[in-house]
Enzyme design. Structure first.
Site, PDB file in Angstrom:
ATOM      1  N   THR A 298       0.846  -1.195   0.000  1.00 16.11           N
ATOM      2  CA  THR A 298       0.000   0.000   0.000  1.00 16.11           C
ATOM      3  C   THR A 298       0.879   1.241   0.000  1.00 16.11           C
ATOM      4  O   THR A 298       1.854   1.324   0.753  1.00 16.11           O
ATOM      5  CB  THR A 298      -0.930   0.025   1.228  1.00 16.11           C
ATOM      6  OG1 THR A 298      -1.790  -1.120   1.194  1.00 16.11           O
ATOM      7  CG2 THR A 298      -1.798   1.286   1.218  1.00 16.11           C
TER       8      THR A 298
ATOM      9  N   PHE B 188       1.229   5.220   0.701  1.00 13.55           N
ATOM     10  CA  PHE B 188       0.667   6.275   1.526  1.00 13.55           C
ATOM     11  C   PHE B 188       1.302   7.609   1.143  1.00 13.55           C
ATOM     12  O   PHE B 188       2.476   7.668   0.766  1.00 13.55           O
ATOM     13  CB  PHE B 188       0.938   6.013   3.011  1.00 13.55           C
ATOM     14  CG  PHE B 188       0.231   4.806   3.573  1.00 13.55           C
ATOM     15  CD1 PHE B 188      -0.916   4.940   4.332  1.00 13.55           C
ATOM     16  CD2 PHE B 188       0.726   3.535   3.351  1.00 13.55           C
ATOM     17  CE1 PHE B 188      -1.564   3.843   4.858  1.00 13.55           C
ATOM     18  CE2 PHE B 188       0.089   2.416   3.871  1.00 13.55           C
ATOM     19  CZ  PHE B 188      -1.062   2.574   4.623  1.00 13.55           C
TER      20      PHE B 188
END
Length: 432
Positions: free
Chosen positions: A304, A306
């Site tokens: 992921t 960010f």
């Protein structure tokens, strides 16, 4: 080139007492003094004939809005004197007063409990800056976003927020210094909500961090996998572990929950012995759960990305790899055909694009095509988010955006920031 620099001002009524500072810093005490915050934005015009300025103020002004030809929401005939209002309308700001209060304390069996997430009603003016950086994230302790905040700012104070929008507001209202929020996952794709909020709010991207996602199956101590009748977690986490869950808990019902760590907290708080959660190993430690299975993600390359957000931008440099994020909308009647011209502006200058994301235009979602003689067609209008590998301190990036400006109704630089070059592995770490 004209740009608009937002100036943030807050009038606090009444004045916050001095001893409230310590209470706000802990985020775990009941606030008995309510404050009314009135926020307003002021705009000033600046001219930058030589491109990006060398100071922070110059860079902030020039990257806030490179070009703005956005039509007024009230069909104003003159842009002069109303540009600030138009920009505020595009970004979703208002000048309304907001009454806000602090987070109530949380206790478990008479003992201090874990910090509870901020909500929209919990936001309140923050004390003056201290030595510890305060970083807002969405979720509860044990969430992957908390791990991202810790990796981005290792010695920071993490502030959980119950919604993405609250994390943005926490930085804007000086409760937090930074926000770390997910924008895309290698398996699940883009988090569209945060792309919309980037345009609605006025925070600047100052960095990025990538976190490998390491899922575990958690349950109360003593519970066996064959006793699990329900598995709860965030929908993306459930999708990323579907194959493993079919093998580990074939008879269990799969139910979506709003957050991975919150699912673990829910099981512990309600003593659910027939329910398991998909969450991180840190969530198991925080909420007293056992790990039934470790590393249950179906794809080991689950990462992921960010973004790190702040009130002020950083000054772009050329001594290390930089990435720049922009958002723009096509000129009226040009439609999506302008996208080819925009991409060409980067391709001719050998600038690599790492991300293209389209979202429906919030102020003008539908465009009518045709002269009405044989009917009309309606097409969606879009705003486009683009990430490219170049610093705004480079002439090629400035020239590319100057050309892009010719094809767009508005163009905004969301940030020019260092790329995340840190190595990572799919093995569990202390952050996960």
């Amino acid at each position: 080139m004209q740009a608009v620099s937002p100036t943030f001002s807050c009038d606090l009524k009444p004045m916050i007492q001095t001893n409230l500072t310590a209470k706000i810093a802990r985020y775990s005490h009941v606030n008995r003094n309510r404050a009314s915050v009135r926020c307003s934005y002021k705009s000033e015009s600046f001219s930058f004939p030589n491109g990006v300025g060398s100071s922070r103020a110059d860079w902030q002004s020039s990257c806030a809005i490179l070009a703005s030809k956005v039509a007024s929401a009230e069909n104003s005939s003159s842009i002069t004197g109303s540009l600030a209002d138009q920009v505020a309308a595009v970004n979703g700001h208002s000048n309304d007063s907001v009454n806000l209060s602090l987070v109530p304390s949380n206790t478990q069996n008479g003992k201090p409990g874990l910090i509870q997430p901020l909500t929209n009603t919990d936001l309140s003016p923050a004390p003056s800056h201290g030595s510890t950086l305060r970083v807002a994230y969405q979720g509860v302790p044990g969430a992957y976003s908390e791990a991202a905040a810790g990796k981005a700012y290792p010695k920071s104070e993490a502030i959980p927020c119950d919604q993405f929008d609250v994390a943005f507001q926490a930085v804007e209202l000086w409760i937090a210094d930074r926000a770390v929020l997910p924008v895309e996952n290698s398996l699940g794709g883009s988090i569209h909500r945060n792309y919309d909020l980037l345009l609605r709010h006025r925070l600047h991207i100052v960095g990025e961090v990538q976190i490998p996602v390491h899922h575990c199956l958690l349950a109360l101590p003593g519970v066996r996998p064959d006793c699990v009748r329900r598995v709860i977690s965030h929908p993306q986490a459930l999708a990323q572990t579907e194959g493993s869950l079919n093998k580990l808990t074939p008879k269990a019902a799969i139910e979506a929950f709003h957050d991975t760590a919150a699912a673990a907290e829910y099981i512990a708080a309600n003593n659910l012995r027939d329910t398991a959660a998909v969450a991180s190993a840190r969530a198991a430690e925080l909420y007293g759960l056992q790990i039934l299975a470790d590393g249950i993600q179906d794809d080991a390359g689950n990462v992921t990305r960010f973004l790190m957000l702040a009130r002020d931008p950083i000054i772009p440099r050329t001594d290390r790899p930089f990435k720049t994020s922009i958002v723009f909308a096509a000129q009226e009647r040009e439609g999506t055909s302008v996208l080819f011209k925009v991409l060409s502006a980067f391709a001719f200058r050998n600038i690599s694009l790492t991300k293209i994301e389209s979202r429906p235009h919030q102020n003008c979602p539908v465009r009518v095509v045709g002269d009405g003689g044989v009917g009309t067609a309606k097409q969606f209008e879009y705003t486009f988010y683009v990430d490219f590998e170049a610093s705004m301190a480079e002439a090629r990036a400035q020239n590319a955006l100057s050309e892009v400006q010719e094809y767009t109704s508005f163009l905004r630089v969301l940030g020019s920031y260092p790329m995340d070059m840190a190595p990572w592995s799919t093995s569990p770490s202390e952050d996960a």
